[in-house]
Design a protein around this motif. Structure first.
Motif, PDB file in Angstrom:
ATOM      1  N   ARG A 106       0.820  -1.273   0.027  1.00  0.00           N
ATOM      2  CA  ARG A 106      -0.080   0.038   0.066  1.00  0.00           C
ATOM      3  C   ARG A 106       0.991   1.273   0.091  1.00  0.00           C
ATOM      4  O   ARG A 106       0.660   2.431   0.687  1.00  0.00           O
ATOM      5  CB  ARG A 106      -1.013  -0.069   1.332  1.00  0.00           C
ATOM      6  CG  ARG A 106      -1.899  -1.125   1.289  1.00  0.00           C
ATOM      7  CD  ARG A 106      -2.837  -1.240   2.542  1.00  0.00           C
ATOM      8  NE  ARG A 106      -3.876  -2.381   2.146  1.00  0.00           N
ATOM      9  CZ  ARG A 106      -4.859  -2.593   3.208  1.00  0.00           C
ATOM     10  NH1 ARG A 106      -5.023  -1.695   4.210  1.00  0.00           N
ATOM     11  NH2 ARG A 106      -5.693  -3.420   2.991  1.00  0.00           N
ATOM     12  N   MET A 107       1.848   1.296  -0.798  1.00  0.00           N
ATOM     13  CA  MET A 107       2.939   2.435  -0.842  1.00  0.00           C
ATOM     14  C   MET A 107       2.745   3.020  -2.119  1.00  0.00           C
ATOM     15  O   MET A 107       3.438   4.399  -2.379  1.00  0.00           O
ATOM     16  CB  MET A 107       4.092   2.106  -0.993  1.00  0.00           C
ATOM     17  CG  MET A 107       4.578   1.223   0.564  1.00  0.00           C
ATOM     18  SD  MET A 107       6.391   0.852   0.681  1.00  0.00           S
ATOM     19  CE  MET A 107       6.977   2.380   1.333  1.00  0.00           C
ATOM     20  N   ILE A 108       1.732   2.749  -3.170  1.00  0.00           N
ATOM     21  CA  ILE A 108       1.439   3.089  -4.387  1.00  0.00           C
ATOM     22  C   ILE A 108       0.009   4.072  -3.962  1.00  0.00           C
ATOM     23  O   ILE A 108      -0.968   3.071  -3.831  1.00  0.00           O
ATOM     24  CB  ILE A 108       1.617   2.451  -5.431  1.00  0.00           C
ATOM     25  CG1 ILE A 108       2.996   2.062  -5.594  1.00  0.00           C
ATOM     26  CG2 ILE A 108       0.951   3.188  -6.744  1.00  0.00           C
ATOM     27  CD1 ILE A 108       3.951   3.159  -6.018  1.00  0.00           C
ATOM     28  N   ALA A 109      -0.397   5.091  -4.201  1.00  0.00           N
ATOM     29  CA  ALA A 109      -1.698   5.582  -4.309  1.00  0.00           C
ATOM     30  C   ALA A 109      -2.635   5.064  -5.168  1.00  0.00           C
ATOM     31  O   ALA A 109      -2.135   4.448  -6.362  1.00  0.00           O
ATOM     32  CB  ALA A 109      -1.810   7.154  -4.874  1.00  0.00           C
ATOM     33  N   VAL A 110      -3.540   4.409  -4.703  1.00  0.00           N
ATOM     34  CA  VAL A 110      -4.637   3.732  -5.144  1.00  0.00           C
ATOM     35  C   VAL A 110      -5.206   4.279  -6.495  1.00  0.00           C
ATOM     36  O   VAL A 110      -5.455   5.558  -6.585  1.00  0.00           O
ATOM     37  CB  VAL A 110      -5.820   3.455  -4.388  1.00  0.00           C
ATOM     38  CG1 VAL A 110      -7.077   2.777  -5.240  1.00  0.00           C
ATOM     39  CG2 VAL A 110      -5.777   2.675  -3.027  1.00  0.00           C
ATOM     40  N   GLY A 111      -5.222   3.481  -7.574  1.00  0.00           N
ATOM     41  CA  GLY A 111      -5.689   4.008  -8.955  1.00  0.00           C
ATOM     42  C   GLY A 111      -4.834   4.811  -9.970  1.00  0.00           C
ATOM     43  O   GLY A 111      -5.267   5.315 -11.032  1.00  0.00           O
ATOM     44  N   THR A 112      -3.572   4.944  -9.530  1.00  0.00           N
ATOM     45  CA  THR A 112      -2.550   5.848 -10.220  1.00  0.00           C
ATOM     46  C   THR A 112      -1.775   4.898 -11.029  1.00  0.00           C
ATOM     47  O   THR A 112      -1.009   5.647 -11.771  1.00  0.00           O
ATOM     48  CB  THR A 112      -1.861   6.624  -9.169  1.00  0.00           C
ATOM     49  OG1 THR A 112      -0.873   5.832  -8.179  1.00  0.00           O
ATOM     50  CG2 THR A 112      -2.435   7.498  -8.249  1.00  0.00           C
ATOM     51  N   MET A 113      -1.489   3.671 -10.780  1.00  0.00           N
ATOM     52  CA  MET A 113      -0.614   2.815 -11.552  1.00  0.00           C
ATOM     53  C   MET A 113      -1.034   2.534 -13.141  1.00  0.00           C
ATOM     54  O   MET A 113      -2.422   2.158 -13.145  1.00  0.00           O
ATOM     55  CB  MET A 113      -0.354   1.497 -10.995  1.00  0.00           C
ATOM     56  CG  MET A 113       0.552   0.673 -11.668  1.00  0.00           C
ATOM     57  SD  MET A 113       0.719  -0.977 -11.368  1.00  0.00           S
ATOM     58  CE  MET A 113      -0.202  -1.716 -12.775  1.00  0.00           C
ATOM     59  N   ARG A 114      -0.387   2.947 -14.032  1.00  0.00           N
ATOM     60  CA  ARG A 114      -0.547   2.900 -15.417  1.00  0.00           C
ATOM     61  C   ARG A 114       0.680   2.306 -16.252  1.00  0.00           C
ATOM     62  O   ARG A 114       1.674   2.578 -15.681  1.00  0.00           O
ATOM     63  CB  ARG A 114      -1.004   4.139 -16.109  1.00  0.00           C
ATOM     64  CG  ARG A 114      -2.244   4.953 -15.494  1.00  0.00           C
ATOM     65  CD  ARG A 114      -2.559   6.404 -15.997  1.00  0.00           C
ATOM     66  NE  ARG A 114      -2.847   6.265 -17.463  1.00  0.00           N
ATOM     67  CZ  ARG A 114      -2.872   7.148 -18.027  1.00  0.00           C
ATOM     68  NH1 ARG A 114      -2.666   8.601 -17.555  1.00  0.00           N
ATOM     69  NH2 ARG A 114      -3.091   7.223 -19.429  1.00  0.00           N
ATOM     70  N   ILE A 115       0.328   1.724 -17.372  1.00  0.00           N
ATOM     71  CA  ILE A 115       1.563   1.295 -17.911  1.00  0.00           C
ATOM     72  C   ILE A 115       1.953   2.215 -19.059  1.00  0.00           C
ATOM     73  O   ILE A 115       0.934   2.558 -19.878  1.00  0.00           O
ATOM     74  CB  ILE A 115       1.072  -0.227 -18.880  1.00  0.00           C
ATOM     75  CG1 ILE A 115       0.700  -1.233 -17.962  1.00  0.00           C
ATOM     76  CG2 ILE A 115       2.321  -0.685 -19.632  1.00  0.00           C
ATOM     77  CD1 ILE A 115       1.844  -1.833 -16.755  1.00  0.00           C
ATOM     78  N   LEU A 116       3.077   2.525 -19.112  1.00  0.00           N
ATOM     79  CA  LEU A 116       3.658   3.616 -20.016  1.00  0.00           C
ATOM     80  C   LEU A 116       4.189   3.410 -21.415  1.00  0.00           C
ATOM     81  O   LEU A 116       4.135   3.898 -22.254  1.00  0.00           O
ATOM     82  CB  LEU A 116       4.359   4.792 -19.278  1.00  0.00           C
ATOM     83  CG  LEU A 116       5.860   4.457 -18.956  1.00  0.00           C
ATOM     84  CD1 LEU A 116       6.950   4.516 -19.752  1.00  0.00           C
ATOM     85  CD2 LEU A 116       6.141   4.879 -17.600  1.00  0.00           C
ATOM     86  N   ALA A 117       4.842   2.060 -21.195  1.00  0.00           N
ATOM     87  CA  ALA A 117       5.683   1.620 -22.481  1.00  0.00           C
ATOM     88  C   ALA A 117       6.047   0.318 -22.352  1.00  0.00           C
ATOM     89  O   ALA A 117       5.819  -0.567 -21.305  1.00  0.00           O
ATOM     90  CB  ALA A 117       6.869   2.490 -22.642  1.00  0.00           C
ATOM     91  N   GLY A 118       6.550  -0.293 -23.549  1.00  0.00           N
ATOM     92  CA  GLY A 118       6.935  -1.722 -23.604  1.00  0.00           C
ATOM     93  C   GLY A 118       8.630  -1.727 -23.965  1.00  0.00           C
ATOM     94  O   GLY A 118       8.957  -0.626 -24.319  1.00  0.00           O
ATOM     95  N   ASN A 119       9.295  -2.938 -23.984  1.00  0.00           N
ATOM     96  CA  ASN A 119      10.429  -3.053 -24.510  1.00  0.00           C
ATOM     97  C   ASN A 119      10.900  -4.324 -25.072  1.00  0.00           C
ATOM     98  O   ASN A 119       9.779  -5.009 -25.029  1.00  0.00           O
ATOM     99  CB  ASN A 119      11.645  -2.550 -23.384  1.00  0.00           C
ATOM    100  CG  ASN A 119      12.919  -2.004 -23.961  1.00  0.00           C
ATOM    101  OD1 ASN A 119      12.985  -2.033 -25.228  1.00  0.00           O
ATOM    102  ND2 ASN A 119      13.293  -1.056 -22.970  1.00  0.00           N
ATOM    103  N   GLU A 120      11.994  -4.759 -25.521  1.00  0.00           N
ATOM    104  CA  GLU A 120      12.235  -5.978 -26.004  1.00  0.00           C
ATOM    105  C   GLU A 120      13.768  -6.066 -25.564  1.00  0.00           C
ATOM    106  O   GLU A 120      14.567  -5.394 -25.102  1.00  0.00           O
ATOM    107  CB  GLU A 120      12.286  -6.034 -27.589  1.00  0.00           C
ATOM    108  CG  GLU A 120      10.968  -5.673 -28.297  1.00  0.00           C
ATOM    109  CD  GLU A 120       9.952  -6.864 -28.100  1.00  0.00           C
ATOM    110  OE1 GLU A 120      10.356  -7.851 -27.626  1.00  0.00           O
ATOM    111  OE2 GLU A 120       8.788  -6.604 -28.497  1.00  0.00           O
ATOM    112  N   ILE A 121      14.153  -7.397 -25.484  1.00  0.00           N
ATOM    113  CA  ILE A 121      15.546  -8.066 -25.200  1.00  0.00           C
ATOM    114  C   ILE A 121      16.190  -8.225 -26.409  1.00  0.00           C
ATOM    115  O   ILE A 121      15.412  -9.165 -27.073  1.00  0.00           O
ATOM    116  CB  ILE A 121      15.467  -9.446 -24.214  1.00  0.00           C
ATOM    117  CG1 ILE A 121      14.652  -9.080 -22.811  1.00  0.00           C
ATOM    118  CG2 ILE A 121      16.767  -9.820 -24.075  1.00  0.00           C
ATOM    119  CD1 ILE A 121      15.771  -7.897 -22.178  1.00  0.00           C
TER     120      ILE A 121
END
Length: 270
Positions: A106-121
């Motif tokens: 519970r250290m991240i404010a509720v409802g604020t997490m979003r996926i901003l990008a992706g990557n490759e190996i």
């Protein structure tokens, strides 16, 4: 005559005091913040360094009253810093796993997490190397003495790389040749300086070192590692929630997403 000088001094002092108070009142009425800047502390994965520094400039142009403080390191170390009480307002990770651990506490404010990008190996080698593998299995070749990956315990790039090597049946053959890097950018540095024969890196980092390294395998096999997603969220107890929300909005704006694309990040359609 002996009392004139003290009266003048007292009068001058009163006049100066009144003038200062009037000036301060005028500044408050006008909304001038001459002595105050809001600070926004952002901890982000090392692989986000270039785009976030550019987004910072974009943000501060529109929010001159906010001073953005950027801190880059491996996602695991940044998560540990937040758990230890570091004054962080926004966390941007290269792994959902690290963000999930903070969410569970519970250290991240509720409802604020979003996926901003992706990557490759990808697999990279020094620019002057003659090694040209057809698959990950070729990393078992005896000519490849040292292979660098991120530390799987603290870096998402290392976690993803180890998963690839394990799923392709390479790990057991090369694990004694592995050199661990402290963060994603260090993988690139080791290869660029010729200190290792090959490395597993993010495709975005490989783009940054194009003159010193070359990509010999452009993408890990599908399903060989968990999908690489970069989550971002507001740390609970943030001092300036309005500024934090505004920065995240800048990241997801057209300009912000264009910057991420420019540096090779994969953008998920909304």
């Amino acid at each position: 005559m002996g009392f004139v000088r003290p009266v003048r001094i007292k009068s001058c002092t009163i006049i100066l005091t009144i003038s200062l108070l009037l000036a301060l009142c005028f500044m408050q009425v006008k909304g001038v913040e001459a002595f105050h800047y809001d600070e926004l502390s952002i901890s982000a994965a090392m692989s986000l360094k270039m785009p976030f520094e550019e987004i910072e400039k974009l943000f501060e142009e529109h929010h001159p009253d906010v001073d953005v403080l950027l801190n880059f390191n491996s996602s695991g170390k940044l998560r540990q810093q937040i758990e230890a009480g570091a004054p962080v307002d926004i966390f941007a990770s290269a792994s959902v796993k690290e963000m999930r651990r903070l969410l569970d506490k519970r250290m991240i404010a509720v409802g604020t997490m979003r996926i901003l990008a992706g990557n490759e190996i990808v697999v990279i080698v020094p620019g002057d190397s003659g090694f040209d593998p057809g698959s990950f299995s070729d990393l078992k070749d005896e000519s490849i003495k040292r292979i660098v990956i991120g530390n799987p315990d603290t870096t998402p790039v290392g976690m993803y790389s180890k998963e690839v090597l394990q799923s392709t049946g390479v790990w057991d053959a090369v694990k004694d040749r592995i050199v661990f890097a402290e963060h994603a950018r260090q993988v690139l540095d080791y290869v660029a300086r010729g200190e290792v024969d090959a490395g597993l890196a993010y495709s975005t980092d490989a783009m940054l070192g194009r003159r010193d390294v070359k990509v010999v395998i452009k993408k890990a096999p599908r399903g060989s590692h968990r999908e690489i997603k970069y989550p971002i969220g507001v740390v609970k107890g943030v001092n300036n929630r309005e500024a934090a929300d505004a920065f995240i909005a800048a990241v997801f704006s057209k300009e912000g997403r264009d910057i991420l694309r420019k540096y090779g990040f994969r953008i998920f359609e909304r």
